[in-house]
Write a protein that holds these residues in place. Structure first.
Motif, PDB file in Angstrom:
ATOM      1  N   PHE A  78       0.253  -0.990  -5.129  1.00 43.52           N
ATOM      2  CA  PHE A  78       0.496  -2.315  -4.570  1.00 43.52           C
ATOM      3  C   PHE A  78       0.240  -3.388  -5.623  1.00 43.52           C
ATOM      4  N   ASP A  82       2.419  -8.368  -2.010  1.00 42.43           N
ATOM      5  CA  ASP A  82       3.126  -7.357  -1.229  1.00 42.43           C
ATOM      6  C   ASP A  82       2.808  -7.504   0.255  1.00 42.43           C
ATOM      7  N   VAL A  84       2.258  -5.660   3.739  1.00 41.42           N
ATOM      8  CA  VAL A  84       1.789  -4.315   4.067  1.00 41.42           C
ATOM      9  C   VAL A  84       1.529  -4.194   5.555  1.00 41.42           C
ATOM     10  N   HIS A 129       3.506  -0.087   2.425  1.00 43.71           N
ATOM     11  CA  HIS A 129       4.390  -1.243   2.354  1.00 43.71           C
ATOM     12  C   HIS A 129       5.056  -1.468   3.707  1.00 43.71           C
ATOM     13  N   ARG A 132      11.271  -4.258   4.025  1.00 45.23           N
ATOM     14  CA  ARG A 132      11.716  -5.474   3.339  1.00 45.23           C
ATOM     15  C   ARG A 132      12.310  -6.474   4.335  1.00 45.23           C
ATOM     16  N   GLN A 293       5.415   6.169   5.490  1.00 44.39           N
ATOM     17  CA  GLN A 293       6.189   5.743   4.323  1.00 44.39           C
ATOM     18  C   GLN A 293       7.656   6.144   4.469  1.00 44.39           C
TER      19      GLN A 293
END
Length: 337
Positions: A78, A82, A84, A129, A132, A293
């Motif tokens: 990271f 970022d 998260v 993460h 997006r 993930q």
């Protein structure tokens, strides 16, 4: 920092906003996250109302989404800035479940402090993460509900195009499962207790909708809709009160992901039909970090966005739980700050 804690004796009237010490800067292998949203799940509700006891003063909520403010020495996964989202089992990175996952001793908002707070400093393994372009409120739906649906259908169910899926109700897991199933090219049968929700289910792609209040033997209705074959997958969130109908609705050799206990913890199971159909009945609780993930990676390649019923500020978390308790929501309830 401000945080919502549950006092003893637990109950929605005993949730309190408290000023807690700032967690400080991250050490080696840790990140500091400015939290901005959480989403409500049945597990959180059980902790908040005392059905799943925890320590007096426990900071609530398993789901947490925010932005990294600082990283500790050695952190390479990271960077500052970022976005998260938290992991339900931060100690379960990959592989099969193990003894420590069979309880909630390390689950945020239960065995350890959760994310109904302004900041958190945790090991990097406690977060992944976020997708997006998602808002913090959207990302907060991933930890529990989204990942549960993903594991049920993709990881354990090995869903493929052309499969058929039955989802029960219109809560967070069921709506996420509907969206995942449609994105994978599956057909979906959905149940609801409200005719008012039919159109919203159709808009999300449900091919058939059953009002379970008007059709108590909805398992037979599912068989009729599938020409007597039954569905390939059932995302079973009801538990004792619905499992018999789900077994009726599934095909021979089909898969039932047993997730929730919304209708109770104990009940009769038609074992003869379960065996004769050779059904794969898989109990599951959320999933591991690697699966999260992979879910996030899939979301980055699709147009799926979570369905959020409504949002309240952090100080109104108890009111959000009361809204959840009434069961009127469609999708996820979130709290933002």
């Amino acid at each position: 920092m401000k945080a919502i804690v549950v006092r003893t004796p637990a109950g929605l009237d005993n949730l309190a906003m408290k000023e807690l010490p700032d967690p400080g800067q991250p050490k080696a292998g840790q990140i500091r996250v400015a939290l901005h949203a959480t989403s409500l799940n049945y597990h959180d509700f059980l902790v908040a109302n005392g059905a799943m006891p925890t320590e007096d003063g426990r900071v609530l909520m398993s789901d947490g989404a925010g932005v990294i403010e600082a990283i500790g020495e050695g952190v390479t996964e990271f960077k500052v800035g970022d976005h998260v989202v938290s992991c339900f089992f931060p100690q379960w990175s990959d592989g099969l479940p193990f003894d420590a996952v069979a309880n909630f001793h390390d689950t945020p908002g239960d065995g350890i402090d959760g994310y109904a707070a302004e900041y958190a400093v945790r090991a990097t393994t406690a977060f992944t993460h976020a997708p997006r372009g998602w808002s913090h409120a959207e990302a907060a739906t991933i930890t529990t509900a989204g990942l549960t649906a993903w594991r049920a259908l993709v990881v354990n169910g090995q869903i493929k195009a052309g499969d058929s899926v039955l989802v029960l109700g219109t809560g967070g897991v069921s709506i996420a499962a509907l969206q995942i199933a449609k994105s994978m090219g599956a057909s979906v049968i959905a149940t609801t207790g409200s005719d008012d929700k039919f159109e919203r289910l159709r808009e999300l792609g449900a091919d058939h909708i059953i009002n379970y209040r008007n059709t108590p033997d909805w398992g037979d209705h599912v068989l009729a809709l599938t020409a007597g074959r039954g569905v390939d997958h059932v995302v079973e969130v009801g538990g004792a009160g619905t499992l018999a109908q789900s077994i009726r609705a599934v095909k021979v050799g089909g898969h039932i992901a047993l997730i929730g206990v919304l209708t109770g913890f104990n009940g009769d199971i038609p074992t003869t039909e379960l065996m004769s159909k050779q059904v794969r009945l898989q109990g599951l609780i959320v999933g591991n970090r690697r699966q999260q993930q992979e879910y996030v990676a899939a979301l980055d390649q699709t147009s799926i966005r979570p369905v959020i019923h409504g949002s309240l500020p952090l100080e109104q978390l108890a009111d959000a739980f009361r809204q959840q308790e009434r069961g009127e929501h469609f999708g996820k309830l979130v709290v933002e700050w």
